[in-house]
Design an enzyme around this catalytic site. Sequence first.
Site, short mmCIF file in Angstrom:
data_model
loop_
_atom_site.label_atom_id
_atom_site.label_comp_id
_atom_site.label_asym_id
_atom_site.label_seq_id
_atom_site.Cartn_x
_atom_site.Cartn_y
_atom_site.Cartn_z
N ARG A 266 0.84 -1.19 0.00
CA ARG A 266 0.00 0.00 0.00
C ARG A 266 0.88 1.24 0.00
O ARG A 266 1.93 1.29 0.64
CB ARG A 266 -0.94 0.04 1.23
CG ARG A 266 -2.12 -0.92 1.14
CD ARG A 266 -3.07 -0.53 0.03
NE ARG A 266 -4.22 -1.40 -0.07
CZ ARG A 266 -4.32 -2.45 -0.86
NH1 ARG A 266 -3.29 -2.79 -1.62
NH2 ARG A 266 -5.42 -3.16 -0.90
N GLU B 169 -5.34 6.57 -7.26
CA GLU B 169 -5.14 5.65 -8.38
C GLU B 169 -6.22 5.83 -9.44
O GLU B 169 -7.40 5.88 -9.10
CB GLU B 169 -5.11 4.21 -7.88
CG GLU B 169 -3.91 3.95 -6.99
CD GLU B 169 -3.87 2.55 -6.42
OE1 GLU B 169 -2.82 2.17 -5.86
OE2 GLU B 169 -4.89 1.84 -6.49
N HIS C 177 -1.80 -0.77 -10.07
CA HIS C 177 -2.42 -1.66 -9.09
C HIS C 177 -2.94 -2.94 -9.76
O HIS C 177 -4.11 -3.30 -9.63
CB HIS C 177 -3.57 -0.95 -8.36
CG HIS C 177 -3.79 -1.51 -6.98
ND1 HIS C 177 -4.11 -0.73 -5.90
CD2 HIS C 177 -3.73 -2.79 -6.50
CE1 HIS C 177 -4.25 -1.48 -4.83
NE2 HIS C 177 -4.01 -2.74 -5.16
#
Length: 748
Positions: free
Chosen positions: A240, A269, A288
């Site tokens: 993270r 994101e 991601h």
Amino acid sequence: MTANLDPASLASLEALGPVAYEPFRERMRLLTDASLVEALAGVQVFVTEIDVVDAASMAALPDLRVVASCRGDAVNVDVEAATRLGIPVLNAPGRNADAVADLAVAGMLMLARKLAPANAFLRDGSVRAGDMGKMGQAFQAFRGRELWHKTVGLVGLGAVGRGVARRLAGFGARVRVFDPFLPPEAIVRAGAEPATLEALLAESDFVSLHAPVTPETEGMIDAAALSRMKPGACLVNTARAALVDEPALVEALSSGRLGGLATDVFPVEPPGHEHPLLAFENVVATPHVGGNTEEVAAHQGRIIAEDLARLLSGEAPRFALNPAAVEGFTLDRARPALDEAERAALAARPAPAVTDLQKKKPKAEPAAVAQPTAAAKPQTAVTTEPPPETVDAMQRIVAAFVAGIVADPALASFAHDKSVTLHFLLIDLPIEFHFRLDAGEVRGALAAPLEPPEVELRMRADVLDGMFTGRVNPMQSALSGGLSFSGDTAKAMTLQQIQEDLSRLWCAAREAEGDPGDLASLPDPNGAAAPAIVPAAGEDDVRHELVALVEELYRQELITATGGNVSVRVPDRPDELWITPSQLFKGDLRPELLVRIDLDGKRLEGRLSPSSEWMMHCAVYRAKPEATAVVHAHAAHATILANAGLPFLPISTEAAFFGNIPRIPFIMPGTRELADAIGSAIGDGWAVMMQNHGLLVGGRTLRRAADMVEIIDRSAQVMLGCWNLGKEPPVLPEEIVATLRAMGDLVA
């Protein structure tokens, strides 16, 4: 079951009872609110991955007895409400551990072997077949390292960390682990060596993060931790973004102390192509995708099928987020009844979310104008204007469509418990519109909303028409890049819930106003935004001067293709300014593409989004009423001076005017914090240096602002040249400097 499952786990679930398998990837839908309640009528067990399961929906589904969320952190389910309703919530921790472990090792390999720049090298237009000079250049530049005998430090040894340790054994790497929650013998059994965090950072060639975000771990890799890392070591983050202090990370990369970064995670994101980390050649960044593999369907399916079988047979499942609801559970046990007060209390709780980033971010004002999703490479704006008859036809249809939305009783009824604004922008026609659903009231206009919308959608006119005539699936279009949206993902699904009503109203508007023509044949913007709705600039219009100045700065390499921005006050309107648009290629700017905003950032005129840095421009105009122009330059020499902490010296009469230009540490671009820092720092001067972010200059005219940028950068170049030769830059006598500094305001 809307989660993606493999055939084996699907068969295991079918052995437990009748199954309706409707995977979201194939059905192209996300269930929430009314659509969730409708889809789950009569369903006892719901296996989901991204659908939003809130308190009101569960309360409206009396037959629902079990929710299984195929993710480790089930942020898409209101677990507390499920517990109050006696509904066990199963989850699937470790479902993507192998996928993420693969990516972590891949990041190490990419950094060690310099694969990203090596791959780009062969695509460079200067490389000719058989050019041995270029082969020599590659031989020199891309000498890599092996993982053999390297020390890899793992921060956290959960499912992903153990997977990374197993993979590294095959490379002959030494693995050290910091995990305060595991006894040393457990780390040794995993084939690794226990270590303190300090020792791990000091000894590791690669540091890979695999820890959860907690109050203790948030920001654990800060400036101090980065300074303790071995010089030239690389950092890998597939966990993270909150584990790392991002400004400190940028500084460590800028200084060269950190040898490289591989990251799959960002605070926001996607981060947008102007993110400072993406400017470094030794940064490998992915959006991601760590857990996004075909095999994850098999892993999560197995975990959920096994635990559901345990639960239904009276055993305790391995993974349940609310053990209180599991105790004594049977399918035929009555659910606890909730009174109105309890229902209201549950409904008032924070809603679940599609992603953990949305769940954990503070509830604030709606998302502002969306970042365009175009690629980071320089782009040329569309120069072919759309046919006027097509523009006119679509404007009439959209106007009738919005009027129909505002007057529609069905939408007013749907809006009774909603609060959402949807803003639509067509990228190939000069048209935008919005509508708002708010506590039973529906408002809308053929214009941008006055307040930032919760959801912004960008698409071609043909996609809009296809969405509402049944030719285009909105989610499929979003996944294929035909439609971009930003803001609250769950609220974006409002569009899906009212799709039928919107289609009815669109078709009625189309029938009343006539066919818009062949929308698919409109000039393809190739991801670039469409021309602005701005009147043509007359000969004396200040926009011509601004565009000419941008071209000059671009030629001088003081601004880059999409980096840097310029603004000028609108003559006779001191509270308004023209500013360059966001993400548009600076080498092909035209007056009609500029955006007019006020000092609060409200867009007054223009089809495009204003520069994401508008706040710092406005901060200068507020702090210096006499300023009529602001230039933010990515001036290389001034930036090096700021990053190195070197003073700006009075080495010439021109440089002496400025004094020692104030500088501010790195603050995330486009933020209010950065704007406030600039407004405070500029004081009586006219320039501010920003670490890792360039130079900001104000001026009484555009010409003077541009001249000051060049003077400052050229002066910085001379200073750096002197220091590079081991010489202190000679400065003017103090009395002359004092005289010139007193006259410094004249240069602006």
